[in-house]
Structures are given as structure tokens and as C-alpha cells.
Motif scaffolding. Structure first.
Motif, short mmCIF file in Angstrom:
data_model
loop_
_atom_site.label_atom_id
_atom_site.label_comp_id
_atom_site.label_asym_id
_atom_site.label_seq_id
_atom_site.Cartn_x
_atom_site.Cartn_y
_atom_site.Cartn_z
N TYR A 178 0.87 -1.19 0.00
CA TYR A 178 0.00 0.00 0.00
C TYR A 178 0.91 1.24 0.00
CZ TYR A 178 -3.97 2.85 1.83
OH TYR A 178 -4.96 3.78 2.04
N TYR A 179 1.54 1.49 -1.15
CA TYR A 179 2.51 2.58 -1.26
C TYR A 179 1.88 3.84 -1.83
CZ TYR A 179 6.84 -0.12 -0.52
OH TYR A 179 7.86 -0.86 0.00
N ASN A 180 2.35 4.99 -1.32
CA ASN A 180 2.04 6.26 -1.95
C ASN A 180 2.97 6.47 -3.15
OD1 ASN A 180 0.10 6.90 0.01
ND2 ASN A 180 1.68 7.73 1.38
N MET A 181 2.68 7.51 -3.92
CA MET A 181 3.47 7.75 -5.13
C MET A 181 4.95 7.91 -4.83
SD MET A 181 0.99 10.35 -7.26
CE MET A 181 0.47 11.38 -5.90
N ASP A 182 5.28 8.69 -3.81
CA ASP A 182 6.70 8.93 -3.54
C ASP A 182 7.42 7.64 -3.15
OD1 ASP A 182 5.28 8.92 -1.07
OD2 ASP A 182 6.98 9.88 -0.09
N GLN A 183 6.72 6.76 -2.46
CA GLN A 183 7.35 5.48 -2.07
C GLN A 183 7.62 4.61 -3.30
OE1 GLN A 183 4.13 4.74 0.81
NE2 GLN A 183 5.73 4.33 2.30
#
Ligand code: FAD
Ligand code: UDP
Length: 400
Positions: free
Chosen positions: A359-364
Motif C-alpha cells: 500500500y505505497y504512496n506515489m513517492d514510495q
């Protein structure tokens, strides 16, 4: 950036060094790095008719810039990720604010002092007072394991029910007690009056949109782009040394161990003949009786001036495109089996939110792709070490 059509014959093509599946953040960042950094010849494909993955934005019929797959707010604490993306875009400062409709009022979420004062007719005037008030409601949970535990431990049963239980049940089709603590831990509880959704040091949106940023990223003679094309259609037609797969990992292995659960959404996009619809970028609807979870209005996010406005309603769904991996122990165990299979499969590396079931955000995801590139680059400098064939945990931790 040469662009092929799905019907173009690939047989006559020279082979590629890399075939990359998925033109979202993961695949596009890696394509850019391999092409520009190492001079590799890359074929980047996506089964959708556009680049950008879930961050894709475009102008709707009324001329308003909207996000096709729901609101995407860029925020990060990692300067190196900002520096990298800044090669392809300028930025527009934007701090996201969200209100939740609770007991007929619109109040700030994350819960802060203003929320407590508004809901309960209080006049808490300092962090200490708010902290004491929350402590009086909080119900200590010995071992915090689930998404229910996190919230009950911080704010108690009543606020949990008002803000989290219904929203989470709708969003995930599961009770918070069935989800890892990491899910609701994304939302802090505050004793001050900071009403921003995020507190990261960098909160800005690509000035001309995400799609424009991706176009610039992929504008390289070594990158060939093929849209409207599923991996299955080309896997035997394209010569390539290495495969980077940013689609769902279970699908790649033909669901050998069963389906990895992903949660989907149905987006209802509406164009409204009025300048403004709501006070902030997103309004959340935690009430289980309301079928959607949130409504977002893009002009807040993009800063666009326009006589009409456009909004998106999000209706969670079990069916449809995979948008969210579902963080809970049994799913992590199933993913682990696929990951072990991936480790034992030479020539392919899995990447991104779907490829690594995170469940990653864009920056991750950008961080994860840059970390993988770094490993490939290092391996190239020491030719005795073969390039990595599968992700390892150190890549994921570097991405954080
Ligand atoms: P994706 O963007 O999903 O790209 C994967 C691509 O692979 C897709 O385009 C897909 O079509 C393609 N693909 C898959 N299988 C195949 C195949 N077999 N053949 C060909 N192509 C294939 N993050 C934030 O940081 N801030 C936010 O505000 C935010 N809001 C979000 C809101 C919603 C509703 C959603 C769903 C996500 C949000 N995110 C947000 C997360 C963000 O979308 C992801 O972190 C990011 O887009 C993941 O990039 P990716 O490249 O890993 O995956
Ligand atoms: N959440 C909630 N109520 C809210 C906001 C969030 O219960 O008003 C919970 C819900 O489980 C949600 C999770 O916190 O899925 C993470 O929220 P976030 O806004 O980060 O979700 P995303 O933007 O990734 O969909």
C-alpha cells in the motif's frame, strides 16, 4: 519517444534490453533511468490507453483538469525524490485539507482540536487540554494489532465509530478489526489545530499535471511506448533481456496459489455548472448509509480557474481494476508465497504497488524504482555480479 500501435508487428523489431510492463510511476521511472542513465533500449507497455498509471490526469469535456483514478496529492519527506521528479516538472504548492461529514457537520479529519470543539461544543484552547480530553476518552489497548486497536487506543469507541468504522468497512469491505494497524495508522490524531491532511516537508502538485510530467519523463529516443497492450499479447513477440513487471504479481503467475485480494473503486466523475462545489479538496463521508466514501473537487488541488467545476465520487467495490492491496496477515502470507516464486524465477523483477503488493504512496513507489535502478547500475559496474532478478526487502526499506 517512438510510439507503436498495438497492431504494429514487433517481430521485425530489434530486441530490447528491457521490457517494462506498466507505465505508472514504477515502470516510467525505471524506463527513464535505464534509458537515460544506462543507455538501455526499453519497451514500455501498458494495457490502458494512456501513461501515468493511476496518477493519470486529463482535461474533461468541460475543460477541467481531473484525475481519472481519484485525487492524487503528492507529498514526501524525501528530497532526493523531489529532486528527481523536478527534472520533469515544475510544481504548485498545495496542502490538502479534508473535512468529514459527521453528525450533520463538516469537521476536520485528521481529528484535531477544532474537530473536538465543534462536535462536542467544547472550548479546548491548548494542546494540553485537548490531550487531556482525548486521554479521558481513549481506551487503552494492550497490544495494538489491528486498525480498530489503533484508533480506539487513541480516541476511544465513540470517535472511532463516528470517523473510522463506517468509512473503513465501506472502503475495504472489512471491519477495521480485520485489517492491519498500518491502514488507519495513516491518519494521525492531533491536539493542535493543524487541519492539513499531510505534514510532509514537501507538498506540491506537478504544475501542469501528472500526465505532462510522465510525457517529459518518457521523452527519450531509447524508450518505445506501446499502449492498449497486455503483457500476454507481447510476451512471446518481443525479444528482451530482462522483464520488469509492475502489474499484479498473482496475475503474472496465473494465480497459481490463488488470487491475491485487491480492493477496487468505481469513480463517478461529474461536471457541475457552478464555480465551486465544496469548501475543500476532499470531503469524507464515514456514514455507512452513504454508498460513497469521499467526494473530491479538483480545482482546489490544481488551482485551475474555470467557470465550471468537476468532482469525483468514490464507490468502493470488490470488482474492477485492482487499486489497493489489502493489508492483513493472510494476504501478506499469500504474497510471501508469490514473492518466493518470484525469487526463484530468473529474468523478471517485480515492482510497484501491484507488483510488490504494498500500500505505497506515489513517492514510495518512486523511491522503490530509484532504489532498484541503483542496484542495476551497481551490478553493471561489477560485471561478475548478475543483475538482480527479484526484489528484496532492502529495496523496499530504501524506498521508505
Ligand atoms: P499503477 O499506477 O497502478 O501502474 C501500474 C500500471 O500497470 C497500470 O497502468 C496498469 O494498467 C498496468 N498493467 C498492469 N498489468 C498489466 C499487464 N498485464 N499488461 C500491461 N499493463 C499492465 N498516492 C499518493 O502519493 N497520494 C495520493 O493522494 C494518492 N491517492 C490515491 C487515490 C486512489 C483512489 C488510488 C487508487 C491511489 C492513490 N495513490 C496516492 C497511490 C498511487 O496511485 C500509487 O502509489 C501509484 O500510482 C503506484 O504506481 P505503480 O506504477 O506502482 O502502479
Ligand atoms: N479512514 C477512515 N476515515 C476517514 C479517513 C480514513 O476510516 O475519514 C481510514 C480508512 O480505513 C482509510 C484509511 O484510513 O482506508 C487510510 O486513509 P487514506 O485517506 O490515507 O486513504 P487513501 O487516500 O489511500 O484511499
Amino acid at each position: 519517444m517512438p510510439t507503436l500501435n498495438a497492431n504494429d508487428r514487433l517481430e521485425g523489431e530489434r530486441g530490447f534490453d528491457y521490457l517494462i510492463v506498466g507505465a505508472g510511476f514504477a515502470g516510467s521511472v525505471l524506463a527513464e533511468r535505464l534509458a537515460a542513465g544506462l543507455g538501455k533500449r526499453v519497451l514500455l507497455i501498458d494495457r490502458r490507453p494512456h501513461i501515468g498509471g493511476n496518477a493519470y490526469d486529463h482535461h474533461d469535456e468541460a475543460g477541467v483538469l481531473i484525475h481519472r483514478y481519484g485525487p492524487h496529492i503528492f507529498h514526501t519527506n524525501a528530497q532526493r525524490i523531489v529532486d528527481y521528479l523536478s527534472r520533469f516538472t515544475e510544481w504548485r504548492p498545495y496542502e490538502h485539507r479534508v473535512l468529514a461529514v459527521v453528525d450533520g457537520q463538516q469537521v476536520p479529519i485528521p481529528i484535531n482540536r477544532t474537530t473536538l470543539n465543534a462536535l462536542y461544543g467544547l472550548a479546548l484552547s491548548s494542546d494540553e487540554e485537548a490531550e487531556q480530553y482525548l486521554a479521558s476518552r481513549a481506551e487503552r489497548v494492550e497490544t495494538i494489532r489491528t486498525s480498530e486497536d489503533v484508533v480506539i487506543n487513541q480516541v476511544g469507541q465513540e470517535l472511532y465509530e463516528k470517523f473510522f468504522r463506517g468509512y473503513t468497512r465501506k472502503q475495504w469491505g472489512l471491519d477495521p478489526s480485520q485489517l492491519d494497524k498500518s491502514v488507519t495508522s495513516r491518519i494521525p490524531t492531533r491536539t493542535n489545530t493543524d487541519d492539513r491532511y499531510f505534514t510532509d516537508s514537501f507538498q506540491q502538485i506537478p504544475l501542469h499535471g501528472y500526465t505532462r510530467m510522465f510525457e517529459r519523463m518518457l521523452d527519450h529516443p531509447n524508450i518505445t511506448l506501446l499502449l492498449d497492450t497486455d503483457y500476454r499479447e507481447v510476451r512471446h513477440r518481443v525479444e528482451h533481456e530482462h522483464l520488469i513487471y509492475c502489474g499484479p504479481i498473482d496475475e503474472y503467475f496465473d494465480f497459481r496459489f490463488g488470487k491475491l485480494p485487491y480492493r477496487s473503486l468505481r469513480f463517478e466523475h461529474k461536471s457541475l455548472d457552478q464555480e465551486r462545489f465544496q469548501a475543500v479538496g476532499t470531503v469524507n463521508y464515514p456514514d455507512e448509509a452513504v454508498p460513497y466514501t469521499r467526494i473530491s473537487e479538483y480545482k482546489h488541488i490544481t488551482g485551475q480557474q474555470h467557470p465550471t467545476t468537476s468532482v469525483t465520487y468514490e464507490y468502493p467495490s470488490a470488482e474492477g481494476d485492482p487499486y489497493y492491496p489489502i493489508p492483513r496477515p493472510e494476504n501478506a502470507a499469500l504474497y510471501k508465497r508469490y514473492q518466493q516464486l518470484a525469487d526463484a524465477t530468473p529474468g523478471v523483477t517485480f515492482l510497484g504497488r501491484l507488483g510488490t503488493y504494498k500500500y505505497y504512496n506515489m513517492d514510495q513507489v518512486v523511491g522503490q524504482a530509484l532504489a532498484l535502478y541503483q542496484r542495476i547500475e551497481e551490478a553493471q559496474r561489477q560485471p561478475v555480479v548478475p543483475p538482480p532478478t527479484a526484489p528484496d526487502d532492502s529495496l523496499v526499506s530504501q524506498a521508505r
